[in-house]
Structures are given as C-alpha cells and as structure tokens.
Design a protein around this motif. Sequence first.
Motif, PDB file in Angstrom:
ATOM      1  N   LYS A 299       0.854  -1.191   0.000  1.00  0.00           N
ATOM      2  CA  LYS A 299       0.000   0.000   0.000  1.00  0.00           C
ATOM      3  C   LYS A 299       0.888   1.240   0.000  1.00  0.00           C
ATOM      4  O   LYS A 299       1.806   1.356   0.790  1.00  0.00           O
ATOM      5  CB  LYS A 299      -0.895   0.002   1.219  1.00  0.00           C
ATOM      6  CG  LYS A 299      -1.868  -1.160   1.216  1.00  0.00           C
ATOM      7  CD  LYS A 299      -2.759  -1.136   2.419  1.00  0.00           C
ATOM      8  CE  LYS A 299      -3.686  -2.324   2.372  1.00  0.00           C
ATOM      9  NZ  LYS A 299      -4.508  -2.413   3.558  1.00  0.00           N
ATOM     10  N   ILE A 300       0.558   2.157  -0.894  1.00  0.00           N
ATOM     11  CA  ILE A 300       1.340   3.389  -1.010  1.00  0.00           C
ATOM     12  C   ILE A 300       0.495   4.538  -0.477  1.00  0.00           C
ATOM     13  O   ILE A 300      -0.649   4.715  -0.861  1.00  0.00           O
ATOM     14  CB  ILE A 300       1.734   3.654  -2.476  1.00  0.00           C
ATOM     15  CG1 ILE A 300       2.572   2.484  -2.993  1.00  0.00           C
ATOM     16  CG2 ILE A 300       2.478   4.956  -2.585  1.00  0.00           C
ATOM     17  CD1 ILE A 300       2.879   2.576  -4.452  1.00  0.00           C
ATOM     18  N   ARG A 301       1.072   5.292   0.420  1.00  0.00           N
ATOM     19  CA  ARG A 301       0.387   6.452   0.990  1.00  0.00           C
ATOM     20  C   ARG A 301       0.621   7.672   0.142  1.00  0.00           C
ATOM     21  O   ARG A 301       1.723   7.897  -0.334  1.00  0.00           O
ATOM     22  CB  ARG A 301       0.929   6.735   2.377  1.00  0.00           C
ATOM     23  CG  ARG A 301       0.072   6.250   3.457  1.00  0.00           C
ATOM     24  CD  ARG A 301       0.794   6.522   4.719  1.00  0.00           C
ATOM     25  NE  ARG A 301      -0.098   7.095   5.692  1.00  0.00           N
ATOM     26  CZ  ARG A 301       0.256   7.325   6.910  1.00  0.00           C
ATOM     27  NH1 ARG A 301       1.479   7.105   7.301  1.00  0.00           N
ATOM     28  NH2 ARG A 301      -0.611   7.800   7.751  1.00  0.00           N
ATOM     29  N   LYS A 302      -0.394   8.474   0.003  1.00  0.00           N
ATOM     30  CA  LYS A 302      -0.251   9.722  -0.754  1.00  0.00           C
ATOM     31  C   LYS A 302      -0.290  10.909   0.165  1.00  0.00           C
ATOM     32  O   LYS A 302      -0.810  10.936   1.182  1.00  0.00           O
ATOM     33  CB  LYS A 302      -1.348   9.859  -1.785  1.00  0.00           C
ATOM     34  CG  LYS A 302      -1.192   8.835  -2.870  1.00  0.00           C
ATOM     35  CD  LYS A 302      -2.227   9.066  -3.915  1.00  0.00           C
ATOM     36  CE  LYS A 302      -2.055   8.052  -5.033  1.00  0.00           C
ATOM     37  NZ  LYS A 302      -2.965   8.251  -6.102  1.00  0.00           N
TER      38      LYS A 302
END
Length: 94
Positions: free
Chosen positions: A91-94
């Motif tokens: 999961k990539i956080r923005k």
Amino acid sequence: MGRPNYKVGDMIVLKSGLTRTAKTDKRCRIASILPNDHGHVQYRVQFAAENFERRITEADIDAGESPSSASPEAVAKTDNAAPWLTFSSIKIRK
C-alpha cells in the motif's frame, strides 16, 4: 538428478573422506538449497560443532544412511510456491 531430494532442516550423513578426520561426526543439517550446477543439486550444510557452513553436492551425501524426506510431490509444490512478497499487497500512501 536436477531435483533436490532433501529439504532445509533435514539431517544427512556425508560420505567418508569429506571430513578431515575419521573420528568426526559426519552428520550435518541442511541450511539451504543452492542453485543447480550443471545438473548437480547443491546444498549448504552445517555441522553441530562448527560455526560456518559448507557447500556440498548431492553426490557427497551417503544415501544409504541419510533418509530421503522430500517426496517428488513435495518438491513439485515448493517449485510452484508463491513468492513471499506480492506487489499487490503493498500500500502506497499519498
């Protein structure tokens, strides 16, 4: 000859002449399975009294005294095993 007959953690017995003295215990534990070298399966093994690992081939193992624990079905299952890291789970956080 290209498939490993033993798995990580198995206790095996090496053939005579591979250890320095005849009095030493020839039993060791498989630490890892290495890539094939021209069709010969290679293992990294460690003796209980040593703090380093040795590289051996399938031909160095005394098959008469070492039980073969990995069945062909178990080896086939490990060949098709899923990788421990799946990119879809990141999961990539923005």
